[in-house]
Write a protein that holds these residues in place. Structure first.
Motif, short mmCIF file in Angstrom:
data_model
loop_
_atom_site.label_atom_id
_atom_site.label_comp_id
_atom_site.label_asym_id
_atom_site.label_seq_id
_atom_site.Cartn_x
_atom_site.Cartn_y
_atom_site.Cartn_z
N LYS A 1 11.36 6.68 5.01
CA LYS A 1 10.73 7.11 6.39
C LYS A 1 9.39 7.84 6.01
CE LYS A 1 16.10 7.64 8.22
NZ LYS A 1 15.97 6.87 7.13
N ALA A 2 9.53 8.73 4.41
CA ALA A 2 8.79 9.02 4.42
C ALA A 2 7.04 8.07 4.60
CB ALA A 2 8.82 10.00 2.77
N MET A 3 7.43 6.91 3.83
CA MET A 3 5.82 6.57 3.90
C MET A 3 5.79 5.30 5.09
SD MET A 3 6.46 3.27 0.30
CE MET A 3 8.22 3.43 0.64
N PHE A 4 6.95 5.35 5.84
CA PHE A 4 6.41 4.42 7.43
C PHE A 4 6.74 5.28 9.18
CE2 PHE A 4 7.86 1.26 3.84
CZ PHE A 4 6.80 0.78 4.16
N GLY A 5 7.49 5.80 8.46
CA GLY A 5 7.79 6.87 9.55
C GLY A 5 8.82 6.74 10.31
N GLU A 6 9.48 7.74 11.13
CA GLU A 6 11.17 6.98 11.58
C GLU A 6 10.96 5.90 12.60
OE1 GLU A 6 14.85 8.21 11.60
OE2 GLU A 6 13.20 9.81 10.70
N GLU A 7 9.69 6.38 13.38
CA GLU A 7 10.11 5.65 13.92
C GLU A 7 9.82 4.02 14.25
OE1 GLU A 7 7.82 3.66 18.39
OE2 GLU A 7 7.83 6.26 18.19
N PHE A 8 8.63 3.61 12.92
CA PHE A 8 9.14 2.65 12.76
C PHE A 8 10.54 2.21 11.72
CE2 PHE A 8 8.27 -0.37 8.65
CZ PHE A 8 7.83 -1.65 9.63
N VAL A 9 11.00 2.85 11.15
CA VAL A 9 11.81 2.42 9.95
C VAL A 9 12.86 1.74 11.30
CG1 VAL A 9 13.53 3.34 8.48
CG2 VAL A 9 11.24 3.35 7.83
N ASP B 1 21.55 -6.23 2.15
CA ASP B 1 21.79 -5.61 1.21
C ASP B 1 20.25 -4.77 1.23
OD1 ASP B 1 24.55 -5.67 0.50
OD2 ASP B 1 23.71 -6.87 -1.04
N ALA B 2 19.42 -5.77 1.33
CA ALA B 2 17.74 -5.27 1.95
C ALA B 2 17.62 -4.54 2.83
CB ALA B 2 16.43 -6.30 1.90
N ILE B 3 18.44 -4.49 4.22
CA ILE B 3 18.28 -3.79 5.01
C ILE B 3 18.65 -2.74 4.61
CG2 ILE B 3 18.77 -3.85 7.54
CD1 ILE B 3 18.85 -6.33 8.03
N ARG B 4 20.61 -2.68 4.24
CA ARG B 4 20.48 -1.79 4.19
C ARG B 4 19.48 -0.92 3.29
NH1 ARG B 4 27.17 -3.66 3.55
NH2 ARG B 4 27.18 -3.52 5.14
N THR B 5 19.26 -0.77 2.28
CA THR B 5 18.38 -0.47 1.28
C THR B 5 17.23 0.17 2.06
OG1 THR B 5 19.02 -1.67 -0.63
CG2 THR B 5 17.60 0.24 -0.80
N PHE B 6 16.52 -0.19 2.99
CA PHE B 6 14.99 0.37 3.39
C PHE B 6 15.26 1.04 4.09
CE2 PHE B 6 13.03 -0.20 7.70
CZ PHE B 6 11.58 -0.29 7.22
N GLU B 7 16.84 0.83 5.30
CA GLU B 7 16.96 2.18 5.88
C GLU B 7 17.34 3.46 5.43
OE1 GLU B 7 20.08 0.91 9.54
OE2 GLU B 7 21.16 -0.63 7.77
N LEU C 1 0.29 -1.31 0.10
CA LEU C 1 -0.07 0.38 0.04
C LEU C 1 0.99 1.34 0.27
CD1 LEU C 1 -2.89 1.64 0.46
CD2 LEU C 1 -2.64 0.96 2.87
N ALA C 2 1.64 1.08 1.20
CA ALA C 2 2.78 2.59 1.10
C ALA C 2 3.54 2.72 -0.61
CB ALA C 2 3.57 2.56 2.08
N ALA C 3 3.99 1.87 -0.92
CA ALA C 3 4.13 1.94 -2.24
C ALA C 3 3.70 2.28 -3.06
CB ALA C 3 5.34 0.50 -2.77
#
Length: 428
Positions: free
Chosen positions: A391-399, A379-385, A339-341
């Motif tokens: 951060k715009a989609m999920f919020g700073e605290e969640f990320v 690699d996936a975690i590094r791209t995610f964070e 949904l976010a994407a």
């Protein structure tokens, strides 16, 4: 809904107040019906740090407030009612809680995303080392009638339970790997689908245990066999209108639908840590061809028409199938990531580009201008964070919370010494 009154009407003696943590583990307290009234108001108390949430022993109590609309009586033990819960702390909703995140995104969207999922699982022995059916040995076992019927008792008990619950199950099959099965039920609103997905995993495991078996949703439990995906069929609605449907659109999909697909393609590498959340996940999406002849999993970010060799396919007008997610995906974070994407795509009018109508298994090497999926969880975690979009989609605290715990998981894995290392480097 007054849960105390509901308990009396339905003969419920206990309630499981359940929440799903960041790693997809389901946590619960078993509450007698006599106490559910207070729990409905205040929630059941937990020590959040003791589960996979980014919390410490110094944090306040975590309260899981049950959602009455999610109530499901256990078909195999109807005296127990299961309730999905939202997490609160210090009088505020917990931003990092997966169900809370999905609800925030739904509220933000202004639309109603509907999805249907296809969770694949293996039925294995109790320690997970072998498939449960020693006779299930066909080279191409997909849709194998004999193997399906040898597991009739387990599959039909789960399917009968879904019928009883009103989910509208419509087919069950033996999947592409020996010992692998898939069960399908009707699509619905994203939160409903996520709640059902969470309960389905609990139900499948519980009923398999009744039969002396084990149900696993591990993405790649056997290296030589096809892995377990969790494909999602997605559409966006407003009132009773499917906003992805357009008879004049290419393949019957509207411009809004293509913007949604464009958002998914633009953000896939950033959300892969959510849709494919374990070390083992990357043994599925970067796998060599299996004994059956196909991996059934993408390794590139592409879309197409009715062609299963791509990450996104459009099998019919008005919807698409997202084929990246796997069996380990958190039910709430899978829906939230999609949904976010997609919302990012709609808001920024992202263009998915021209679709590819080629066989990616045989001709994918000729495509030089598409992004590849991450090779591993790190690699996936590094791209995610590192992605500003997450951060715009999920919020700073969640990320921050998710990336912190997943980095810890990767480090724990990296400290593990494997037999492969001994075999290949002992004499280096």
């Amino acid at each position: 809904m007054d849960l105390s009154e509901t308990a009396r009407e339905r003969g419920i003696k206990y309630f499981l107040i359940s929440y799903t943590d960041l790693f997809g583990a389901q946590r619960a307290k078993l509450v007698p019906a006599a106490a559910i009234g207070d729990m409905q108001k205040a929630g059941a108390g937990f020590a959040g740090f003791a589960t996979w949430l980014d919390m410490s022993p110094s944090d306040s109590d975590l309260f899981a407030k049950p959602d009455p609309d999610s109530l499901i009586q256990l078909p195999w033990k109807p005296e127990v009612g299961w309730l999905a819960a939202d997490l609160w702390m210090d009088g505020k909703e917990v931003d990092q809680a997966p169900r809370n995140l999905l609800k925030r995104l739904i509220a933000r969207s202004g639309y109603q995303m509907k999805s249907g999922i296809e969770p694949e699982m293996f039925l294995v022995n109790s320690d997970g080392t072998l498939i449960s059916d020693p006779a299930d040995t066909a080279e191409k076992p997909c849709y194998d009638q004999q193997a399906l019927m040898r597991r009739y008792d387990v599959i039909t008990e789960i399917c009968d339970a879904m019928l009883q619950l009103g989910w509208g199950p419509y087919q069950n099959d033996h999947e592409d790997a020996n010992g692998q099965f898939e069960m399908n039920w009707n699509y619905g609103p994203a939160l409903q689908t996520a709640d059902q997905h969470a309960f389905y995993k609990f139900m499948a495991k519980s009923i398999a245990e009744k039969h002396g078996l084990r149900a696993t949703f591990m993405p790649k439990p056997f290296l030589n066999l096809t892995g377990s995906g969790c494909h999602a069929h997605v559409s966006m609605w407003e009132g009773g209108k499917n906003l992805f449907a357009d008879p004049a659109g290419e393949l019957g999909v509207s411009q809004l639908g293509y913007h949604f697909i464009g958002g998914l393609m633009h953000n896939t590498d950033a959300i892969c840590a959510l849709t494919n959340p374990t070390v083992n996940s990357y043994k599925r999406i970067n796998a060599p061809r299996t004994t059956s002849g196909a991996t059934w999993a993408p390794n590139s970010i592409t879309y197409t028409g009715n062609n299963r060799t791509h990450m996104i396919r459009i099998p019919d007008a008005g919807r698409f199938e997202f084929r990246l997610g796997d069996g380990a995906a958190n039910p709430y974070l899978l829906q939230a990531a999609i949904l976010a994407a997609g919302l990012d795509g709609i808001e920024n009018k992202r263009d998915p580009g021209k679709r590819l109508d080629i066989n990616m298994y045989t001709d994918g090497h000729t495509v030089t201008d598409c992004k590849k999926l991450p090779l591993n969880l790190l690699d996936a975690i590094r791209t995610f964070e590192s992605s500003p979009a997450t951060k715009a989609m999920f919020g700073e605290e969640f990320v921050t919370a998710y990336a912190k715990l997943k980095n810890q998981e990767w480090n724990n894995y990296a400290r593990h010494l494997t037999q492969w290392e001994r075999d290949n480097t002992l004499d280096c």
